[in-house]
Write a protein that holds these residues in place. Structure first.
Motif, PDB file in Angstrom:
ATOM      1  N   TYR A   8      -1.229 -15.526 -54.220  1.00 34.25           N
ATOM      2  CA  TYR A   8      -0.205 -14.555 -53.853  1.00 34.25           C
ATOM      3  C   TYR A   8      -0.512 -13.184 -54.465  1.00 34.25           C
ATOM      4  O   TYR A   8      -0.362 -12.148 -53.812  1.00 34.25           O
ATOM      5  N   ARG A   9      -0.962 -13.184 -55.731  1.00 37.60           N
ATOM      6  CA  ARG A   9      -1.298 -11.913 -56.381  1.00 37.60           C
ATOM      7  C   ARG A   9      -2.552 -11.294 -55.763  1.00 37.60           C
ATOM      8  O   ARG A   9      -2.616 -10.078 -55.569  1.00 37.60           O
ATOM      9  N   ASN A  12      -1.643  -9.940 -52.345  1.00 42.24           N
ATOM     10  CA  ASN A  12      -0.801  -8.759 -52.486  1.00 42.24           C
ATOM     11  C   ASN A  12      -1.627  -7.536 -52.886  1.00 42.24           C
ATOM     12  O   ASN A  12      -1.409  -6.430 -52.386  1.00 42.24           O
ATOM     13  N   HIS A  32       3.353  -4.843 -48.696  1.00 40.08           N
ATOM     14  CA  HIS A  32       3.045  -5.493 -49.964  1.00 40.08           C
ATOM     15  C   HIS A  32       4.178  -5.258 -50.950  1.00 40.08           C
ATOM     16  O   HIS A  32       5.134  -4.540 -50.663  1.00 40.08           O
ATOM     17  N   LYS A  81       4.143 -11.839 -57.210  1.00 36.92           N
ATOM     18  CA  LYS A  81       3.071 -11.016 -56.658  1.00 36.92           C
ATOM     19  C   LYS A  81       2.598  -9.891 -57.572  1.00 36.92           C
ATOM     20  O   LYS A  81       1.528  -9.319 -57.342  1.00 36.92           O
TER      21      LYS A  81
END
Length: 319
Positions: A8-9, A12, A32, A81
């Motif tokens: 997810y990070r 993002n 984002h 995120k």
């Protein structure tokens, strides 16, 4: 201590940089969430630094502190995120006794955590608490190596407290086998310019891992300023042919307003740290989701204006 990488990070971050790249061609789109969030544990300070808006206000330790309720709302919204959580904006973070708890919760969420402090309230116990909480990096501001040079800007501060704080942090880091980075930060001012070389020789002996010599933001600088360094290469301002000083020109466009936000003690969401007067708030985190605030009409309008440096805070920014 680094950020915990997740899909997810990573996703993002890709979308953030892609959207920023598109903005350079005039296409403003936000798909984002922030990569970093600066929360303001305290909006008050014990010192009276002449170029700090907070330093010109009366100090009451009971006012201007971020409640845990606000912090936890921010963390809940950002944790999946975001990569970094900074615990500072305008006030002195260590005045909030809940700060170690905030850092621990952000650390447990896999975020890289940073605190910037004047170190006047950094006791031996506080140093231990910060290290045990999992703090990734701490910045200690010390704008001078002598009481005279330090006190010229950090009005009301005690340089010996800064030096003791660095020792406490070094001791706690080594004793607890932590990987926390200790950074000593000094503003380049006329009052300390004879000490810049000494800082480079002394910072490790004082207990720091890194040294940052930074240019200073000044107000009412058009006719010069007594804090401007003699060597203008180390100033944010340059003298024009008309004899007036202006901020050095930077390239247009700012990644910060695409990649991060500031959340004040009361929950207002600001575009960046230069919005010291809270003039461009997107809304309040207690009234709407972070996703809504980060992508609403106010946020989009500010980013469009920032591309051409229309807002005053963008004209004064030095990034």
């Amino acid at each position: 201590m680094s950020v915990e990488l997740t899909k997810y990070r990573l996703s993002n971050a890709f979308r953030c940089y892609w959207n920023y790249a598109l903005s350079r061609f005039g296409l403003v789109r936000i798909s984002h969430m922030p990569l970093f969030v600066s929360v303001e544990p305290a909006a008050v300070c014990q010192l009276r630094c002449p170029e700090c808006p907070v330093g010109q206000k009366s100090y009451s330790p009971k006012d201007g502190l971020m409640p845990l309720e606000v912090f936890r709302r921010v963390l809940m919204e950002a944790r999946e995120k975001a990569w970094v959580m900074q615990f500072y904006f305008q006030g002195e973070p260590l005045l909030n006794q809940d700060l170690p708890h905030m850092i621990q919760e952000a650390h447990e969420a896999g975020l890289y955590t940073i605190v910037s402090t004047n170190a006047q309230a950094l006791t031996e116990k506080m140093a231990d608490d910060l290290v045990r909480a999992g703090l990734s990096k701490i910045i200690v501001s010390m704008d001078g190596l002598t009481a005279e040079s330090y006190g010229a800007y950090r009005v009301g501060g005690d340089i010996e407290k800064c030096k003791a704080a660095l020792r406490y942090l070094r001791s706690a880091k080594e004793r607890l086998h932590a990987r926390m980075t200790i950074e000593l930060q000094c503003l380049r001012l006329r009052t300390n310019e004879q000490e810049w070389k000494a800082f480079k020789k002394e910072y490790k002996r004082l207990g720091a891992d890194r040294l940052a010599l930074k240019t200073a933001q000044l107000y009412n600088y058009s006719n010069g300023h007594p804090l401007m360094p003699s060597d203008m290469r180390y100033s944010r301002y340059v003298k024009g042919e008309d004899g007036l000083f202006r901020r050095r020109r930077l390239g247009k466009g700012c990644l910060r307003v695409w990649s991060g936000i500031v959340v004040t003690t009361n929950g207002d969401v600001l575009p960046c740290c230069y919005d010291k007067a809270h003039e461009h708030a997107y809304g309040n985190i207690m009234d709407a989701s972070l996703e809504t605030l980060f992508t609403n009409d106010k946020a989009v309008a500010f980013r469009k204006a920032a591309l051409s440096e229309q807002p005053y805070i963008c004209k004064e920014c030095y990034r």
